[in-house]
Enzyme design. Structure first.
Site, PDB file in Angstrom:
ATOM      1  N   CYS A 108       0.799  -1.228   0.000  1.00  0.00           N
ATOM      2  CA  CYS A 108       0.000   0.000   0.000  1.00  0.00           C
ATOM      3  C   CYS A 108       0.831   1.277   0.000  1.00  0.00           C
ATOM      4  O   CYS A 108       0.715   2.119  -0.887  1.00  0.00           O
ATOM      5  CB  CYS A 108      -0.918   0.011   1.218  1.00  0.00           C
ATOM      6  SG  CYS A 108      -2.062  -1.379   1.311  1.00  0.00           S
ATOM      7  N   HIS A 127      -1.844   7.005   4.195  1.00  0.00           N
ATOM      8  CA  HIS A 127      -0.840   5.950   4.391  1.00  0.00           C
ATOM      9  C   HIS A 127       0.592   6.380   4.090  1.00  0.00           C
ATOM     10  O   HIS A 127       1.449   5.566   3.751  1.00  0.00           O
ATOM     11  CB  HIS A 127      -1.199   4.712   3.560  1.00  0.00           C
ATOM     12  CG  HIS A 127      -0.968   3.439   4.313  1.00  0.00           C
ATOM     13  ND1 HIS A 127      -0.784   2.222   3.690  1.00  0.00           N
ATOM     14  CD2 HIS A 127      -0.887   3.187   5.648  1.00  0.00           C
ATOM     15  CE1 HIS A 127      -0.603   1.284   4.594  1.00  0.00           C
ATOM     16  NE2 HIS A 127      -0.668   1.840   5.793  1.00  0.00           N
TER      17      HIS A 127
END
Length: 419
Positions: A78, A141
């Protein structure tokens, strides 16, 4: 097969980008929407062979635009993938990568204090040069400390979280993951923003859809060019969907999440059309990495015919679903075999906006406007697709029609000279 050296490829990319920048800058800078899914696999779309009929809107989007079948992530995890998209640079350049033994900024859980470097230039920072207003909806993130959050790196608005929706945690030992509205923390997952792990019910995707729609409406009314980075994460385990979608799919809870995301994409594209701005809005749909087979069969997706998935540098971990949509500019119903990468979205977005790329750093993303707007399949036939796991290169792919894998056991000199 004759190989082109990497320096020549970079020079070719910059030359094309600059020439197209000049052309496109004569017109109105288009709005830009990048839809980045979380752990959605190449084989999760009906247009790519998924038989469960969960993606009618995405299939229609492909029919009205361009399906890119050789589109790759920069890293099968990710954080590195997202950092690569927003910087146009490989994770080993921008500081986000993982190895088998450790992570360098790559997972950004609450124990890791690092984040995106202040020296990196992110896409929304560049787009400000042409007056774009930028918003991220969903998963960031790239660091959870204040100095790493989106509004410190070019975004004007944010609704979402700095991390995945992991949990629930015991607040006395580890707090639940926060949710932000711009720079203000407005609650936490599992507390103020419910996710029922037993049933899979959550309204988060609906919230993300409403935030995206509200932003588009406001910027359209203000006649302001905008960049919307819509990063919904419902297909990342633990997967979730709202009550009206639960139990609808043949593939269980994961398929329910896919159906709701597909519905959301359809709603956004319909809004663009109803506002009359579809011909001035470039939309790109893709995923951050391959489906997480470790979460299968109930909470993981499909990578179609490709081997393995997330966290691996096999095709299943690296190759992503990808659709480009821009009525009146991208010919409908086209399929491109052009090898492309998530980093290309940085350089391509700048070209569409009429902005020259930064010249003080190496960029790995290439400008795809000739492919998207002219249907060229020969722009960068020999551009390399690097398969990195952490800071180790596992393989290189060359060529659109046939995979030519070059393991790092070969020397760099051999790779450059095609031996």
């Amino acid at each position: 097969m004759r190989l082109v050296s990497l320096p020549n490829l970079v020079l070719l990319s910059v030359t094309i980008c600059c020439s197209l920048t000049e052309t496109l800058s004569n017109g109105t800078s288009p709005n830009i929407i990048i839809m980045l899914m979380d752990d959605m696999g190449w084989g999760d779309l009906g247009v790519l062979g998924q038989p469960s009929k969960e993606t009618p809107n995405l299939d229609a989007m492909a029919a009205q635009g361009m399906l890119l079948t050789n589109f790759y992530t920069a890293n099968p995890l990710c954080s590195p993938s997202r950092a690569a998209l927003l910087t146009g640079r490989l994770p080993v350049r921008n500081g986000f990568y993982t190895t088998n033994a450790h992570a360098r900024n790559a997972y950004t859980p609450q124990e890791i204090v690092g984040g995106i470097s202040k020296d990196e230039i992110l896409l929304p920072e560049m787009l400000k040069k042409k007056g774009y207003v930028s918003k991220i909806v969903g998963k960031w993130h790239l660091g959870h400390r204040p100095q790493y959050l989106p509004l410190e790196h070019g975004f004007d608005e944010w609704f979402g979280s700095p991390n995945c929706h992991f949990g629930p945690y015991n607040g006395s030992v580890r707090p639940n993951i926060p949710v932000y509205n711009n720079s203000e923390m407005i609650g936490r997952y599992f507390e103020d923003f419910k996710i029922d792990l037993r049933t899979g019910e959550s309204n988060l995707t609906q919230m993300y859809l409403m935030e995206g729609i509200d932003f588009i409406r406001r910027q359209t009314d203000a006649k302001q060019p905008f960049f919307l980075y819509w990063a919904a994460d419902a297909t990342h385990a633990p997967v979730y969907a709202s009550k009206s979608f639960l139990g609808k799919s043949q593939r269980g809870r994961y398929g329910d999440a896919v159906m709701e995301l597909d519905y959301s994409v359809g709603q956004i594209l319909s809004l663009l059309q109803s506002l009359g701005i579809e011909k001035n809005t470039f939309v790109f749909f893709t995923s951050d990495n391959g489906a997480a087979l470790i979460s299968s069969p109930h909470e993981g997706g499909s990578n179609g015919p490709f081997l393995c998935g997330k966290q691996t540098t096999f095709e299943g971990g690296m190759r992503e679903p990808a659709i480009a949509w821009w009525p009146g500019h991208i010919k409908d119903g086209t399929v491109s075999l052009q090898p492309a990468n998530v980093m290309d979205l940085f350089t391509t977005s700048l070209a569409l906006a009429g902005i020259s790329p930064p010249d003080d750093r190496t960029l790995d993303g290439m400008d795809l406007t000739a492919v998207l707007l002219n249907g060229s399949h020969k722009l960068h036939n020999s551009r390399p697709i690097f398969f990195y796991r952490g800071n180790e290169m596992m393989a290189v792919r060359l060529g659109p029609y046939k995979a030519h894998y070059w393991t790092w056991s070969n020397s760099w000199e051999e790779f450059q000279h095609g031996r």
